[in-house]
Design a protein around this motif. Structure first.
Motif, PDB file in Angstrom:
ATOM      1  N   GLY A 124      19.412  28.746  17.844  1.00  0.00           N
ATOM      2  CA  GLY A 124      20.696  29.281  17.407  1.00  0.00           C
ATOM      3  C   GLY A 124      21.459  28.241  16.599  1.00  0.00           C
ATOM      4  N   LEU A 125      21.435  26.995  17.073  1.00  0.00           N
ATOM      5  CA  LEU A 125      22.154  25.949  16.349  1.00  0.00           C
ATOM      6  C   LEU A 125      21.466  25.680  15.015  1.00  0.00           C
ATOM      7  N   GLU A 126      20.142  25.789  15.010  1.00  0.00           N
ATOM      8  CA  GLU A 126      19.454  25.596  13.739  1.00  0.00           C
ATOM      9  C   GLU A 126      19.856  26.700  12.750  1.00  0.00           C
ATOM     10  N   ALA A 127      19.961  27.933  13.260  1.00  0.00           N
ATOM     11  CA  ALA A 127      20.383  29.040  12.395  1.00  0.00           C
ATOM     12  C   ALA A 127      21.817  28.818  11.921  1.00  0.00           C
ATOM     13  N   ALA A 151      30.349  30.626  12.951  1.00  0.00           N
ATOM     14  CA  ALA A 151      30.690  30.504  14.369  1.00  0.00           C
ATOM     15  C   ALA A 151      29.430  30.732  15.197  1.00  0.00           C
ATOM     16  N   VAL A 152      29.372  30.073  16.361  1.00  0.00           N
ATOM     17  CA  VAL A 152      28.276  30.287  17.296  1.00  0.00           C
ATOM     18  C   VAL A 152      28.863  30.918  18.548  1.00  0.00           C
ATOM     19  N   VAL A 153      28.266  32.016  18.995  1.00  0.00           N
ATOM     20  CA  VAL A 153      28.738  32.674  20.202  1.00  0.00           C
ATOM     21  C   VAL A 153      27.664  32.547  21.268  1.00  0.00           C
ATOM     22  N   GLU A 154      28.007  31.910  22.369  1.00  0.00           N
ATOM     23  CA  GLU A 154      27.013  31.680  23.431  1.00  0.00           C
ATOM     24  C   GLU A 154      27.499  32.340  24.712  1.00  0.00           C
ATOM     25  N   PHE A 155      26.577  32.986  25.391  1.00  0.00           N
ATOM     26  CA  PHE A 155      26.873  33.687  26.628  1.00  0.00           C
ATOM     27  C   PHE A 155      27.135  32.701  27.777  1.00  0.00           C
ATOM     28  N   ALA A 156      26.303  31.647  27.833  1.00  0.00           N
ATOM     29  CA  ALA A 156      26.458  30.652  28.893  1.00  0.00           C
ATOM     30  C   ALA A 156      27.736  29.841  28.668  1.00  0.00           C
ATOM     31  N   PRO A 157      28.191  29.107  29.687  1.00  0.00           N
ATOM     32  CA  PRO A 157      29.434  28.338  29.518  1.00  0.00           C
ATOM     33  C   PRO A 157      29.296  27.112  28.629  1.00  0.00           C
ATOM     34  N   LYS A 215      17.567  16.892  15.640  1.00  0.00           N
ATOM     35  CA  LYS A 215      18.838  16.657  14.989  1.00  0.00           C
ATOM     36  C   LYS A 215      19.343  18.033  14.613  1.00  0.00           C
ATOM     37  N   LEU A 216      20.423  18.464  15.268  1.00  0.00           N
ATOM     38  CA  LEU A 216      20.959  19.775  14.968  1.00  0.00           C
ATOM     39  C   LEU A 216      22.312  19.595  14.324  1.00  0.00           C
ATOM     40  N   LEU A 217      22.504  20.166  13.158  1.00  0.00           N
ATOM     41  CA  LEU A 217      23.766  20.000  12.457  1.00  0.00           C
ATOM     42  C   LEU A 217      24.118  18.518  12.405  1.00  0.00           C
ATOM     43  N   GLY A 218      23.109  17.703  12.220  1.00  0.00           N
ATOM     44  CA  GLY A 218      23.354  16.270  12.117  1.00  0.00           C
ATOM     45  C   GLY A 218      23.642  15.591  13.452  1.00  0.00           C
TER      46      GLY A 218
END
Ligand code: SRM
Ligand SMILES: Cc1cc2nc3c(=O)[nH]c(=O)nc-3n(C[C@H](O)[C@H](O)[C@H](O)COP(=O)(O)OP(=O)(O)OC[C@H]3O[C@@H](n4cnc5c(N)ncnc54)[C@H](O)[C@@H]3O)c2cc1C
Ligand code: SF4
Ligand code: FES
Lengths: 836, 123
Positions: free
Chosen positions: A159-162, A174-180, A325-328
């Motif tokens: 998801g972070l890669e996307a 924006a990233v929407v995650e179900f977990a906390p 490395k995700l988003l740097g």
């Protein structure tokens, strides 16, 4: 005697793992025994899905392909792309596609997985996409053209890669995650929090603990996402990345044994419940686990190839450690990163909220072995920790030292400390022993070892470690690892420096004549020439514009100005300490206006005038020099600026005259040529408004004199300067700096800033103190004398050039025409000119 | 008659500048008119080499700026080259070939020195 008729082997799925199986089979000569047919549902032949995101930058499917277009045909294998298998008929031993039925004797399922799209009403609207294949990326790119915002559902690894990809397509993301928290599989609460802060700082919004209820038409955007608490989020584009599911539908329909939550069950030989059928890669379930990484898939492929050839090689599970490395942002997870799989495990944790780094070690109860680790913000220690973990090495006395910050950097595990069996490359399962074998068999460099073992040709994560092992092994065998500066000299910069000094060599031609590698091959190149020019200047400080030195210089030194991207130059007059009279400021304004120059205050407390035409440089400098300016050496590997704060003259806290000292230092060292640029700053008290602790030389006033800090750096890899000496008086300060700088000039490598030089010094800061403060090498008098020679020979290069018609001849647009370069076109922006 | 002289006689040589305008082991720029229109050329002078004079495009295709004459001259594997001052690609002086990208080549023109005059053939 009859040759046995070949059997039919069908492989379903031409992804990374299916392709690796084919490679293994070819390598082992299985094409004698099997007639192989491969079915791939996608249009493309196997490609590197791990680096899928690179397709956005390069837009070149070809460069991701795992093999040449004719690889399969050349090896007698039939590749049927764009043809999905729709059913298995186990009774008849056939697979079914919409083109026909194909008989098999053995069958391999390598169908991988598909992105899971949560069952949210509205999830099938236009512009609701996934991130798995080249075609998916084309669809995202097309949709992004008319979108301004994008949301990724799922804050895991993919998801972070996307999200990174959407961000790169200039969408408000924006990233929407179900977990906390983000990446719940890899990181814990602290790590997740830090990751969120870092990602938000990049401008990507992070929403955790949010379950989407449904998606409907938006008002301002294409979609509106409605969450459990009736909060809403509008966006033009949605990418689902909420996990993967095995593509096991064929196996399920054919009643093979399955896992409770999917996946085709396999044994250690990769055999399914039907011994004619094998499964490998992300579709396979081994001991209740699915492995969503490429390295375990490759190991399964290897075992499967062996099984098909009647061997005994087994798949023994695989490590799920990851470094990315995700988003740097660096994230690493090793083994039992959460520490919840080993009862009795103990932990060390380090959190730095300023630098935003988090590191955690999970160790056995006796503190001797590493069970897992988690890294967020900095992966520098990953390789070392991975070796402790995977080879079960005994941890050092104080394991915390592995994750605590220290100015020396974390202790690394040298290549020699690794056992023979240590896995260096897990994608291709290459051990240190295997690397040593190829070296003993004649491989003499990194390239040869890579070609021979395939190490470092998978995910690439092991590249650094592989290089250090290879270098170390080569050196241990007496193979000289080449440190030559370039093909013209088999010497390092330091060696060339000594030759020049000891033999009193004053020109490049003399040096290459005496010490170059090849005869009749004496021009040098763009690596050695500027390096030698700098050495000659550090030793003798003759004007760099003298005829013998001219061909050595980079264009910036030749024309004593920095070349800009359109071929014009910038002009940076020296403004020592940042102090300037109003009338001199006025001159800068007038010159800028007259020659149409873009004007900017620099980060070094001076003024840069950009966009000067080559042929205008002499006139511009004529006017500047008349007004009392000198060159600022912004183009040179030399002293840049000495930044100052206002100090005791005006400031209510100042305890010394920081401006006065800055000006004195700048005038002393201006024009000193060195391996790289040098920056100074002087602050008038500990409030440190001049930021001296980020400079090569930093001076901070005390009640009793000056504290000297050395070897700091801003730039690409910031490093705090270290305290070197305290409460020095003016003269002691200067002689200490004289020696330190000259020692740097003598011993540093080409283009090595003081920070990197200092880190490479054996013995570290203490050694440097011994040499400079205690004269342990007995060279201080010499260093000071040499600095004095450089200072005595200083001359403003521009003033010298203006007096010499020969030198000025170079500043012509064309030797046979006086017109300016007509291709330099400018446009106006915010009241100034800039390149069009 | 040899082929070489046949070629030489087929070219028209125009005076460009004097030898004193050149800088040894380095480059200068000149303006020429060719049948395809005006062009900016980079002139390099390597006294003592088998070929002493070279003329290449002054235009750098990688940065789209006219800067080649201001690059560093060197030799790589024994062949004289110039490195673009902007992104540092190397171009072979003998035929303009870029060493980093085989699809890129600068145009070249023949040069000749005659009693202190540099002559160029532009057709
Ligand atoms: C003009 C200026 C930016 C500005 O608008 O403020 C600037 C502009 C350039 N910097 Fe810088 N740097 C400028 C302050 C800085 C600073 C801040 C400072 O000095 O306080 C830094 C970080 C501090 C440091 O160096 O430790 C900085 C770190 C760099 C680096 C990275 C160095 C490193 O060790 O990581 C480079 C690249 C390099 O030198 O290899 C660089 C390279 C460059 C070059 C020369 C890039 C190039 O090759 O074309 C730029 C050309 C300037 C020109 O054409 O005139 N510039 N540069 C600043 C000029 C200061 C001055 O008056 O001389
Ligand atoms: C964006 C992204 C980044 C990743 N990053 C990493 C990473 O950094 N490190 C890492 O280790 N892993 C990473 N992965 C995971 C890695 O790509 C997978 O583990 C690997 O590709 C699995 O290989 P596979 O062959 O099992 O499956 P796949 O590569 O998915 O191949 C399966 C193929 O089979 C085809 N197929 C399915 N069903 C049929 C059928 N019925 N008939 C014909 N063909 C069929 C599919 O179309 C597909 O082409 C990443 C994945 C993605 C998407
Ligand atoms: S560093 Fe101290 S003396 Fe200098 S301006 Fe800041 S507060 Fe004032
Ligand atoms: S570990 Fe992936 S290439 Fe070596």
């Amino acid at each position: 005697m009859t040759t046995p008729t070949p059997q039919d082997l069908i492989i379903i799925g031409n992804g990374m793992v299916g392709h690796h199986l084919v490679e293994q089979l070819i390598e082992r000569g299985a094409t004698e025994q099997y007639r192989i047919t491969v079915f791939g549902e996608e249009r493309h032949r196997a490609y590197d899905r791990v680096h899928l995101s690179e397709y956005f930058a390069a837009h070149d499917a070809q460069s991701l392909a795992m093999c040449d277009a004719d690889f399969y045909a050349q090896n007698g294998i039939e590749l049927r792309l764009h043809e999905a298998v729709t059913a298995l008929d186990r009774d008849k031993g056939e697979v079914v596609t919409d083109q026909g039925r194909y008989a098999y004797d053995r069958l391999v399922l390598a169908t991988g997985s598909y992105p899971f799209v949560p069952p949210i009403p509205g999830n099938d609207r236009d512009n609701c996409l996934v991130y798995r294949t080249l075609d998916d990326l084309d669809a995202i790119r097309a949709a992004a053209k008319t979108a301004t915002t994008g949301v990724v559902v799922g804050g895991g690894l993919l998801g972070l890669e996307a999200a990174n990809a959407l961000h790169g397509l200039d969408l408000d993301t924006a990233v929407v995650e179900f977990a906390p928290r983000l990446m719940p599989m890899q990181v814990d609460t602290e790590g997740g929090e830090l990751l969120r802060e870092k990602i938000e700082a990049l401008g990507v919004q992070v929403l955790t603990g949010r379950a989407t209820q449904h998606i409907e038409d938006g008002e301002a955007s294409f979609h509106r996402m409605v969450f459990q608490d009736d909060k809403v989020l509008e966006t033009d584009l949605i990418v689902f990345s909420a996990g993967i599911r095995p593509r096991d539908e064929l196996a399920r329909d054919a009643a093979l044994e399955m896992g409770e939550r999917g996946g085709v069950a396999i044994d250690d030989h990769c055999l399914t419940s039907d011994p004619a059928i094998l499964a490998i890669g992300e579709v396979a379930l081994w001991q209740g686990s699915i492995f969503g990484l490429v390295a375990p898939g490759y190991q399964m492929a290897k075992a499967a190839a062996d099984t098909l050839l009647g061997g005994e090689l087994t798949f023994e599970g695989a490590d799920m450690s990851t470094k990315l490395k995700l988003l740097g942002v660096d994230v690493g997870a090793i083994g039992d990163a959460h520490g919840n799989q080993n009862p009795g495990a103990r932990m060390f944790r380090y959190l730095d909220e300023i630098k935003q780094e988090y590191r955690k070690l999970v160790v056995t109860s006796d503190g001797k072995k590493l069970l897992g680790a988690m890294l967020v913000g900095d992966n520098a220690t990953y390789d070392t920790l991975m070796q402790y973990y995977s080879n079960g090495l005994e941890l050092p006395e104080d394991p915390a030292a592995l994750i605590l910050p220290s100015s020396e950097g974390a202790p690394t595990l040298g290549a020699d400390a690794l056992p023979e069996g240590a896995t260096i490359c897990s994608c291709h399962n290459v051990t240190k022993g295997a690397i040593c074998e190829t070296i003993d068999a004649g491989a003499v460099d990194l390239g040869a070892v890579k070609a021979e073992t395939k190490a470092s040709t998978g995910c690439g994560g092991c590249a650094g470690l592989l290089k250090s092992v290879v270098d170390h092994e080569l050196e241990a065998r007496g193979v000289e690892v080449d440190h030559s500066i370039c093909e013209h000299f088999a010497h390092t910069r330091q060696e060339l420096y000594s030759l020049v000094r000891v033999e009193g060599i004053k020109t490049f031609s003399e040096l290459i004549e005496k010490h170059g590698t090849a005869s009749g091959h004496r021009l040098g190149c763009d690596i050695c020439k500027p390096a030698v020019a700098s050495i000659l200047a550090s030793c003798f400080n003759e004007p760099i514009t003298d005829a013998a030195h001219i061909p050595l210089q980079d264009t910036n030194d030749t024309f004593m100005a920095n070349m800009q991207k359109n071929g014009t130059y910038s002009v940076v007059p020296r403004i020592p300490g940042g102090e300037i009279t109003p009338s001199k400021l006025r001159v800068l304004g007038e010159v800028g206006e007259k020659y149409g120059l873009y004007t900017k205050i620099t980060g070094g407390q001076r003024v840069d005038l950009f966009g000067a035409h080559l042929e205008d440089l002499p006139d511009i400098w004529g006017e500047l020099i008349d007004a009392g300016f000198e060159t600022g050496h912004a183009y040179g590997k030399s002293l840049r600026t000495v930044k100052s704060c206002v100090g005791s003259t005006w400031c209510r806290y100042g305890v010394q005259d920081s401006v006065g000292m800055a000006i004195r230092l700048e005038n002393r060292y201006k024009g000193l040529r060195s391996p790289h640029k040098i920056k100074f700053a002087v602050s008038g008290c500990t409030r440190e408004c001049a930021e001296a602790q980020s400079k090569d030389i930093g001076v901070i006033a005390t009640e009793h004199g000056w504290n000297l800090y050395v070897c700091g750096n801003g730039g690409m890899r910031p490093r705090h300067a270290e305290l070197f000496a305290t409460d020095l008086d003016d003269e002691a300060l200067i002689s200490t700096i004289d020696r330190l700088l000259m020692f740097y000039v003598r011993t540093a490598d080409r283009l090595q800033r003081t920070s990197v030089w200092r880190e490479s010094l054996e013995g570290g800061l203490d050694y440097l103190k011994e040499v400079v403060l205690e004269d342990s090498l007995g060279i201080n008098a010499e260093l000071e004398a040499q600095m004095q020679t450089v200072i005595d020979n200083y001359e403003c290069e521009w003033a010298g050039a203006l007096k010499d018609p020969e030198k000025l001849k170079r500043f012509r647009s064309f030797v046979n025409d006086a017109r300016p370069d007509p291709d330099i076109i400018v446009t106006e922006e915010r009241g100034q000119l800039r390149p069009a | 008659m040899t082929t070489a002289t046949a070629e030489v006689t087929a070219m028209t040589w125009q005076p460009l500048c004097t030898k004193a305008d050149l800088v040894a082991y380095s480059g200068v720029a000149a303006w020429i008119e060719t049948p395809e229109g005006p062009a900016q050329v980079a002139l390099f002078y390597l006294p003592g080499h088998a070929t002493e004079l070279f003329a290449l495009d002054h235009h750098d295709p990688f940065s789209d700026a006219n800067v080649i004459a201001r690059g560093i001259v060197g030799d790589i594997q024994g062949e004289p080259v110039v490195a673009s001052p902007i992104y540092k690609q190397h171009f072979r002086l003998s035929d303009g070939q870029c060493l980093e990208d085989e699809t890129v080549r600068l145009r070249c023109w023949p040069l000749r020195l005659e009693s202190g005059q540099v002559l160029i053939a532009t057709d």
